[in-house]
Scaffold this motif. Sequence first.
Motif, mmCIF file in Angstrom:
data_model
loop_
_atom_site.group_PDB
_atom_site.id
_atom_site.type_symbol
_atom_site.label_atom_id
_atom_site.label_comp_id
_atom_site.label_asym_id
_atom_site.label_seq_id
_atom_site.Cartn_x
_atom_site.Cartn_y
_atom_site.Cartn_z
ATOM 1 N N UNK A 49 70.627 -31.959 48.868
ATOM 2 C CA UNK A 49 70.279 -30.640 49.389
ATOM 3 C C UNK A 49 68.808 -30.365 49.149
ATOM 4 N N UNK A 104 78.028 -27.836 65.108
ATOM 5 C CA UNK A 104 79.165 -26.949 65.155
ATOM 6 C C UNK A 104 80.143 -27.437 66.216
ATOM 7 N N UNK A 139 81.947 -30.197 65.966
ATOM 8 C CA UNK A 139 82.174 -31.641 65.848
ATOM 9 C C UNK A 139 83.625 -31.881 65.433
ATOM 10 N N UNK A 163 82.270 -27.080 60.510
ATOM 11 C CA UNK A 163 83.135 -26.069 59.895
ATOM 12 C C UNK A 163 83.946 -26.692 58.769
ATOM 13 N N UNK A 200 87.079 -27.184 58.349
ATOM 14 C CA UNK A 200 88.153 -28.120 58.681
ATOM 15 C C UNK A 200 87.630 -29.549 58.702
ATOM 16 N N UNK A 215 71.258 -28.342 54.424
ATOM 17 C CA UNK A 215 70.161 -27.389 54.261
ATOM 18 C C UNK A 215 70.623 -26.145 53.530
ATOM 19 N N UNK A 216 71.839 -26.204 53.026
ATOM 20 C CA UNK A 216 72.351 -25.102 52.237
ATOM 21 C C UNK A 216 72.491 -23.809 53.039
ATOM 22 N N UNK A 217 72.830 -23.925 54.337
ATOM 23 C CA UNK A 217 73.014 -22.692 55.113
ATOM 24 C C UNK A 217 74.360 -22.061 54.823
ATOM 25 N N UNK A 218 75.295 -22.846 54.339
ATOM 26 C CA UNK A 218 76.519 -22.207 53.849
ATOM 27 C C UNK A 218 76.997 -22.993 52.636
ATOM 28 N N UNK A 219 77.801 -22.323 51.847
ATOM 29 C CA UNK A 219 78.323 -22.948 50.643
ATOM 30 C C UNK A 219 79.334 -24.007 51.052
ATOM 31 N N UNK A 247 84.241 -26.626 47.202
ATOM 32 C CA UNK A 247 84.256 -27.257 45.880
ATOM 33 C C UNK A 247 84.809 -28.671 45.983
ATOM 34 N N UNK A 280 82.184 -31.091 47.098
ATOM 35 C CA UNK A 280 81.152 -31.286 46.078
ATOM 36 C C UNK A 280 81.663 -32.138 44.931
#
Lengths: 299, 464
Positions: A43, A72, A74, A140, A142, A177-181, A184, A187
């Motif tokens: 990131x 988005x 995909x 997304x 999913x 790019x860390x546009x959304x979390x 877990x 990660x």
Amino acid sequence: MPISPSSVAEVADGLRDAGYLAGGTTALVSYLATKLDKPVLVEGPAGVGKTELAKALARYLDRRLVRLQCYEGLDEAKALYEWNYRKQLLRIQTEAGAAGWQDVQDDIFGEEFLLPRPLMTAIASETPVVLLIDEIDKTDQEFEAMLLELLSDFQISIPELGLIEARTQPVVLLTSNNTRELTEALKRRCLYLWLDYPDLEHELEIVRLHSPELDEALARKLVEVVHQVRELDLKKPPSIAESIDWARALLLLGASDIDEVTFAETMSVIVKHRADLDTVAARVGVTLARPSDATRPAA
Amino acid sequence: MPPVPPRSALYGGLPEPGPGGFDGQLLAFAEDLRAEGMALGTSELLDAFAALDHVAWSERSAFKVALAATLAMSPEDRGLFELVFERFFFRAAEAEAARNEIDAHGALKGGEEIDLEALRQQIAAALRAGAEGMMGDLARLAIAAFGRGEGSGVVGVDVQRIRRALGLRTEPQPDLPGDDPRRDGLPREQLRRFESHLRRELERDAIERTRSLPPKRPLSDLDRALPTGPVQDLAAVHRVVAQLKRRLATQGHELRGRKRHAHVDVRRTMRASLQTGGVPIDLKYRPIRPRRPELFVLCDVSTSVTSASTFFLSVLHALHDSFRKLRSFVFIERISEVTELLERERDFRAASEAIGRDAGVADISGYTDYGRVWTEFLALIEDELHPRATVIVLGDARTNGRPPRDDVFALITAKAGRTFWLNPEPRLYWNYGDSVMAAYETHCTAFECWRTDQLEEFVKALTR
């Protein structure tokens, strides 16, 4: 023959030979990735060399780079595999009447009729590859969930065929790019690498590596100015790629110093927003020396 | 008479040595991280152990990076990890040293003569050059020279006293001779680092004197608090805003692209069915549009909350694109509209100065008068409130003993579709003293909002 590094220093040197100057953290995490066979989640702000790291790793490890650009919407058909309907139809038609139902059914759901997409390619490859899943944060949740099986066990389940396991262990890099979390679960399966803008000396080295003809003093000044610009509150701060571009531009123009005029003429290389241009001109441009007539290249 | 406890016990004494060995220490470290609110699973710990198999433990940076790569999975967690790592391993090393009665700087305690002026010069030069390696030693020297004997016992006070004695300042000191490295002022960042070295050495001293560890200080929430106030660095503010903006920009998309719920668009379906001879094969759905609420923001700008509110206003204005209409008001005793001012003034600091200068919201006392504010607001805006409007109030609900007039507030909330209350105080302090949060809370949704993640939660709720 793909290389398997045996120390962190080796990775750092290898990446340098591949044209990528890795910081200590980057080299160490890359090394761990090859040793632990775990994916790396990279990131950081745009333009600090996340994608470039994957490319350099592929060059250094002498592996093929398989890239999946995320966006988005995909879905599996574009990321994993798809059945080749046309070929299946052809097969059915050529066999019409001759073979029984069971034969044809077994036949048309074979690997021959599978169109592998990037993830499948990476898994099924005979030689180990580097798999780059670029901008994972654009997809997304999913899709992320679908990746979990692949990332932890390196296998893909296809309902008609069963389990396809990795023949070789790919090195996997995910960038964000860390546009959304991210979830877990994703990660947890990764090593984490945070890439930030490099410090002055490091960036100077990078610029020197990419345009070695540039005068050292000039390169230092260039990097200093770029750092100054990054301090400002801009819509888009200049990235490393942009400082390299700027170095090339200065080389082409034959500039011998970054003075007020050269800066005003070339700053659009590093600053890309109308409002930013004004800010930078007002805050950085004035701190530079006025050109003396001797150093001014003939226009 | 009960026996007097040994002195060390007063300070908490030495902690029980944990489950021994390296594994035990690492597990204790993980416990520390968990206690500070990081979600650490067993699988991360296993990864950490696996990673440590491959790096040299003797190298501090490699050790730390390997742990960070496996344990801290976001920029926020990374910041937390840094703090806890420093704290944990410092304490662990000191506890071990105290147990074995090792003295790190016995050599300097002899009261040797130290040339003070030379030391000043040396430290300033090291700071200018940014020589990180030398700072620890120099800090120790400085403490030996200026710190002993007259120490106040409070670390923070001693640090500042030594810094003053050394004449280290960030601003230029033109009356010093030309070759003095302190003449042009010292880089702020370096000075801060030197102070943290000083602090560390002083703490180490205290531990050695008392043979006990000071009680473990949990990371104050300040470390994670919202960047408020013009003193704090503006870059942090803008990072928060930029992040929020990107989150917001992508948030609607998750809902839009997919068929989360189906409202069939009959007209478009019929139109498409012409292709298939009037049989509606392809169903067309209505696109889902993100909600773009109309906002009315009321900000308390009295001295107690002023920094939080200006920050908050600037966040809202940065997010202007996401809302159809945004009107901002500031209030103390009276209310005043600042929408235009904030649109004109993009700079956070300039905006907060302009509000203080022009808004004219303080009347006589300068204390917040909620009752009067509600009445004025209602009179001003009553006709414009409708069920799709959202009202946001930012304030600490401290009425200074004046009537809260929650009946008027109830009128406002009844007219507006949604009402949010952001309180910059931790929930713990609500309804203590002159805070009347409970009276207002029954009419609106209240958020505590003094940390970045809380702000983010709120923005999510707002755009939902």
